[in-house]
Design a protein around this motif. Structure first.
Motif, mmCIF file in Angstrom:
data_model
loop_
_atom_site.group_PDB
_atom_site.id
_atom_site.type_symbol
_atom_site.label_atom_id
_atom_site.label_comp_id
_atom_site.label_asym_id
_atom_site.label_seq_id
_atom_site.Cartn_x
_atom_site.Cartn_y
_atom_site.Cartn_z
ATOM 1 N N TYR A 9 92.886 -17.913 1.359
ATOM 2 C CA TYR A 9 93.097 -19.379 1.387
ATOM 3 C C TYR A 9 94.886 -19.284 1.958
ATOM 4 N N LEU A 10 94.930 -20.439 2.861
ATOM 5 C CA LEU A 10 96.414 -20.502 3.223
ATOM 6 C C LEU A 10 96.502 -22.061 2.937
ATOM 7 N N GLN A 11 97.524 -22.235 2.340
ATOM 8 C CA GLN A 11 97.902 -23.543 1.925
ATOM 9 C C GLN A 11 99.208 -23.957 2.718
ATOM 10 N N ILE A 12 99.101 -25.026 3.339
ATOM 11 C CA ILE A 12 100.290 -25.654 4.330
ATOM 12 C C ILE A 12 100.677 -26.912 3.792
ATOM 13 N N ASP A 13 101.863 -26.925 3.223
ATOM 14 C CA ASP A 13 102.771 -28.291 2.969
ATOM 15 C C ASP A 13 103.600 -28.702 4.044
ATOM 16 N N PHE B 185 104.141 -22.681 3.394
ATOM 17 C CA PHE B 185 102.920 -21.714 3.372
ATOM 18 C C PHE B 185 102.678 -20.916 2.148
ATOM 19 N N THR B 186 101.377 -20.872 1.805
ATOM 20 C CA THR B 186 101.154 -20.161 0.701
ATOM 21 C C THR B 186 99.716 -19.515 0.885
ATOM 22 N N ILE B 187 99.681 -18.065 0.834
ATOM 23 C CA ILE B 187 98.507 -17.461 1.123
ATOM 24 C C ILE B 187 98.009 -16.752 -0.651
ATOM 25 N N SER B 188 96.595 -16.939 -0.647
ATOM 26 C CA SER B 188 96.031 -16.535 -1.724
ATOM 27 C C SER B 188 94.838 -15.912 -1.459
ATOM 28 N N ARG B 189 94.219 -15.360 -2.676
ATOM 29 C CA ARG B 189 92.799 -14.840 -2.353
ATOM 30 C C ARG B 189 92.181 -14.918 -3.664
#
Length: 123
Positions: A79-83, A67-71
């Motif tokens: 955003y929340l990227q889920i791989d 999971f990667t959170i960014s703004r």
């Protein structure tokens, strides 16, 4: 008053990726923002948070690495990227924010919440 709207959820297959978005109606510069999730029959749990001033991130141990959170403060969006999604990631995902700028996994510290976006992972 800040209003949050999540999007990007859906029905996906194991191994797919998703990027969830959390759009704020007001300016959230200076506000930490977090993502939480609630799986069927379970309580709401912390996923990740991000500070506004330096975009420092904080993750639940269970999601680190996928999971990667960014703004983007200019777009008032987080955003929340889920791989590599798996069935254990099936849940309603919520974003939340409030006028503090620190790491926090405590849902009680966030006063503004979105309605959530459903993520369903099928095998």
């Amino acid at each position: 008053q800040v209003q949050l709207v999540e999007s990007g959820g859906g029905l996906v297959r194991t191994g797919d990726s998703l990027r969830l978005s959390c759009a704020a109606s007001g300016h959230i510069a200076g506000y930490a923002t977090g993502w939480f999730r609630q799986a069927p029959g379970k309580g709401r749990e912390f996923v990740a948070s991000i500070r506004s001033s330096d975009s420092r991130t904080y993750y639940a141990t269970s999601v680190q690495g996928r999971f990667t959170i960014s703004r983007d403060n200019a777009k008032n969006t987080v955003y929340l990227q889920i791989d590599s999604l798996n069935s254990g990631n099936t849940a309603v995902y919520y974003c939340a924010t409030d006028s503090f700028d620190d790491d926090s996994c405590a849902s009680a510290e966030y006063g503004y919440w979105g309605q959530g976006t459903q993520v369903t992972v099928s095998s």
